[in-house]
Design a protein around this motif. Structure first.
Motif, PDB file in Angstrom:
ATOM      1  N   HIS A 114      -2.708   3.020   2.864  1.00 44.61           N
ATOM      2  CA  HIS A 114      -3.417   2.590   4.073  1.00 44.61           C
ATOM      3  C   HIS A 114      -3.607   1.079   4.074  1.00 44.61           C
ATOM      4  O   HIS A 114      -3.394   0.410   5.097  1.00 44.61           O
ATOM      5  CB  HIS A 114      -4.776   3.295   4.159  1.00 44.61           C
ATOM      6  N   TYR A 116      -1.831  -1.122   2.524  1.00 41.83           N
ATOM      7  CA  TYR A 116      -0.544  -1.795   2.698  1.00 41.83           C
ATOM      8  C   TYR A 116      -0.150  -1.843   4.167  1.00 41.83           C
ATOM      9  O   TYR A 116       0.233  -2.895   4.688  1.00 41.83           O
ATOM     10  CB  TYR A 116       0.554  -1.094   1.893  1.00 41.83           C
ATOM     11  N   THR A 117      -0.208  -0.711   4.850  1.00 41.99           N
ATOM     12  CA  THR A 117       0.290  -0.641   6.227  1.00 41.99           C
ATOM     13  C   THR A 117      -0.620  -1.336   7.236  1.00 41.99           C
ATOM     14  O   THR A 117      -0.186  -1.657   8.343  1.00 41.99           O
ATOM     15  CB  THR A 117       0.467   0.827   6.656  1.00 41.99           C
ATOM     16  N   THR A 118      -1.881  -1.580   6.868  1.00 38.41           N
ATOM     17  CA  THR A 118      -2.805  -2.225   7.803  1.00 38.41           C
ATOM     18  C   THR A 118      -3.041  -3.702   7.511  1.00 38.41           C
ATOM     19  O   THR A 118      -3.314  -4.473   8.444  1.00 38.41           O
ATOM     20  CB  THR A 118      -4.174  -1.515   7.796  1.00 38.41           C
ATOM     21  N   CYS A 121       0.961  -5.744   4.426  1.00 40.50           N
ATOM     22  CA  CYS A 121       2.272  -5.993   5.037  1.00 40.50           C
ATOM     23  C   CYS A 121       2.288  -7.270   5.861  1.00 40.50           C
ATOM     24  O   CYS A 121       3.330  -7.928   5.986  1.00 40.50           O
ATOM     25  CB  CYS A 121       2.690  -4.800   5.890  1.00 40.50           C
ATOM     26  N   ARG A 136       5.773  -3.433   7.824  1.00 36.30           N
ATOM     27  CA  ARG A 136       4.708  -2.473   8.119  1.00 36.30           C
ATOM     28  C   ARG A 136       5.248  -1.088   8.437  1.00 36.30           C
ATOM     29  O   ARG A 136       4.729  -0.081   7.935  1.00 36.30           O
ATOM     30  CB  ARG A 136       3.877  -2.976   9.308  1.00 36.30           C
ATOM     31  N   ASP A 137       6.283  -1.000   9.257  1.00 32.21           N
ATOM     32  CA  ASP A 137       6.744   0.290   9.782  1.00 32.21           C
ATOM     33  C   ASP A 137       8.031   0.782   9.119  1.00 32.21           C
ATOM     34  O   ASP A 137       8.096   1.913   8.623  1.00 32.21           O
ATOM     35  CB  ASP A 137       6.964   0.191  11.299  1.00 32.21           C
ATOM     36  N   PRO A 140       8.084   1.319   4.818  1.00 33.57           N
ATOM     37  CA  PRO A 140       7.498   2.569   4.325  1.00 33.57           C
ATOM     38  C   PRO A 140       8.314   3.796   4.696  1.00 33.57           C
ATOM     39  O   PRO A 140       8.453   4.723   3.888  1.00 33.57           O
ATOM     40  CB  PRO A 140       6.114   2.588   4.980  1.00 33.57           C
ATOM     41  N   SER A 158       0.152  -3.477  -2.913  1.00 35.10           N
ATOM     42  CA  SER A 158      -1.105  -3.179  -2.238  1.00 35.10           C
ATOM     43  C   SER A 158      -2.275  -3.205  -3.216  1.00 35.10           C
ATOM     44  O   SER A 158      -3.348  -3.747  -2.919  1.00 35.10           O
ATOM     45  CB  SER A 158      -1.024  -1.804  -1.558  1.00 35.10           C
TER      46      SER A 158
END
Length: 500
Positions: A114, A116-118, A121, A136-137, A140, A158
């Motif tokens: 979570h 990392y993606t928010t 990244c 981000r997209d 992953p 992360s």
């Protein structure tokens, strides 16, 4: 002389303690030494002992003469991962599981993914919304398709980012170390099997994350039992930065036939400002003074004609990259220096040649403009002053050439004015436009790939030693996995073999 104190030998100790030749307290389910270092213990996970053994192999001994270059040694191969075994991203990372509590481990991975993606990244790219979206997209999603080493690399980075805001959180320390150990092991095994169309993208992205982790980890060396200063030699050069970033270059050169059409890799590469280098040496440049007296130095220190050529080219190219990045520092251009300098330049750094050190000090001065990025915060001041400490204060020849990086590194303020920096940033947009007309970063990689292919086909001896060899990358990554210092931190050992 008092009698020698008797002690009881540990005959039932864990595999890691036996390999390190230290006494094991034989406490179950995890012995005291393994608990202290935050690593796996075969008491707790009996099935993991065979995978752990490479990490316990002592690192190669270093040369007594230079203190930087390793001696030749033969190391066992890194174990590969059975491709038939399903390894989803939500798993205990191997070879170093975080904990025996499955629920706790899953929650940690969810937390890391979570974050990392928010947040994380967005810090991997500088001034590039396109690259941010890919990290981000797209990345992953690629990791979910079976690139387990890429998944672990995301989680490792992360964890390191979270640790930046909570440096005392030991769970994050263990997570960062464990996931990167797993990344290096599986990544090296995959490289050993060969780069192909199906894994080229994942290997490139993983190599990039390893380089990122190597750079960012420098800020935690003191917390991990290391220091930017060595007890015997003083300041320690961050050679691991060059090793890891040039590893990215080697992977790109070796797999460009597949990467050149990648919808993931090409946008990331194209987001970098185009290299617009002046290699003629005939025009006055900001860092041109760093080349004064180079011919006399080469003649005095390099007996081999081929070595003289490589040394001259290494200096010329490094200074040209500095001049280019100095004009557009806010674009992230200074970071290109780590990947573009030659293998010979890194060798000159390892030998602590004054000219190479002065060039490196100027490079770290350039990073002052990126001091707001979390993984580069404080780098300019720490590294410049560390390099300066290697020079004799009475050395008039080189002390004058260190004044610019010292002035920049010690500058107090969020914005460095152009008269202090030495370049007019108003012209930055025009310079970028000019660079795009002269060729994109991709065109430079095309040239590198062609040179790499040509030189690889040449019989020795030749100048191919100046180009990257992907098998050397494998050896370097394996050395990182095996090194016992990895228990303290995955990138503390700056004395491993330079792959370029």
């Amino acid at each position: 002389m008092p009698p020698r104190r008797s002690h009881k030998k540990s005959r039932a100790g864990c595999r890691r303690c036996k390999a390190r030749k230290i006494k094991c307290d034989e406490v179950h389910p995890r012995c005291g030494n393994c608990t202290k270092h935050g690593v796996a213990c075969d008491f707790e996970h009996p099935g993991i002992t065979d995978v752990l053994s490479p990490a316990e192999t002592p690192r190669p001994t270093t040369s007594a003469s230079s203190g930087d270059s390793p001696s030749t040694s033969t190391l066992p191969p890194t174990p590969s991962v059975d491709s038939s075994t399903p390894l989803p991203i939500y798993r205990n990372p191997e070879p170093l599981p975080l904990t025996s509590n499955t629920k706790s481990s899953r929650m940690m991975e969810l937390k890391l993914l979570h974050h990392y993606t928010t947040i994380t990244c967005e810090t991997l790219a500088i001034s590039s919304p396109v690259s941010e979206r890919i990290w981000r997209d797209t990345v992953p999603n690629l990791a979910f398709t079976g690139a387990h080493f890429l998944a672990d690399a995301l989680l490792a980075v992360s964890a390191l980012h979270l640790r930046y805001n909570a440096p005392q959180d030991q769970e994050l320390v263990r997570a960062s170390h464990a996931y990167m150990a797993s990344t290096l092991s599986e990544y090296s095994a995959s490289l050993s099997k060969g780069i192909n169309e199906s894994n080229a993208e994942a290997l490139f992205l993983t190599a990039s994350l390893i380089a990122f982790q190597s750079t960012a980890s420098r800020i935690f060396t003191r917390d991990d039992g290391g220091d930017v200063k060595d007890r015997s030699d003083g300041y320690v050069l961050p050679l691991s930065w060059f090793h890891s970033f040039q590893g990215v270059k080697a992977v790109v050169a070796s797999s460009w036939q597949w990467l050149r059409n990648s919808g993931i890799v090409i946008p990331i590469i194209e987001s970098q400002p185009a290299l617009n280098l002046d290699l003629s040496g005939q025009n006055a440049t900001f860092f041109g003074h760093l080349m004064n007296g180079v011919e006399e130095e080469i003649a005095a220190l390099d007996d081999n004609p081929e070595g003289q050529i490589l040394t001259r080219q290494a200096y010329q190219h490094a200074v040209a990259v500095l001049d280019w990045a100095h004009k557009i520092p806010h674009t992230g251009a200074p970071l290109v220096f780590l990947a573009t300098v030659s293998r010979r330049f890194v060798e000159l750094l390892e030998a602590r040649r004054p000219r190479a050190l002065a060039i490196l000090a100027s490079y770290f001065g350039l990073l002052k403009c990126l001091d707001g990025v979390w993984w580069l915060k404080g780098v300019a001041r720490r590294e410049v002053m560390g390099i300066v400490s290697l020079f004799d204060p009475d050395d008039e020849e080189w002390w004058s050439r260190l004044q610019w990086p010292i002035r920049i590194a010690l500058y107090e303020g969020d914005v460095i004015p152009p008269d202090v920096w030495g370049a007019d940033w108003v012209a930055e947009t025009a310079l970028l436009h000019q660079g795009s007309q002269n060729g994109s970063f991709v065109s430079h990689i095309e040239l590198l790939s062609q040179m790499f292919s040509t030189m690889q086909s040449m019989p020795p001896p030749n100048l191919a030693s100046a180009m990257p060899d992907v098998m050397d990358v494998i050896a370097h990554q394996n050395a990182l996995v095996r090194s016992r210092t990895f228990e303290r931190h995955p990138f503390l050992d700056d004395h491993t073999h330079d792959p370029f």
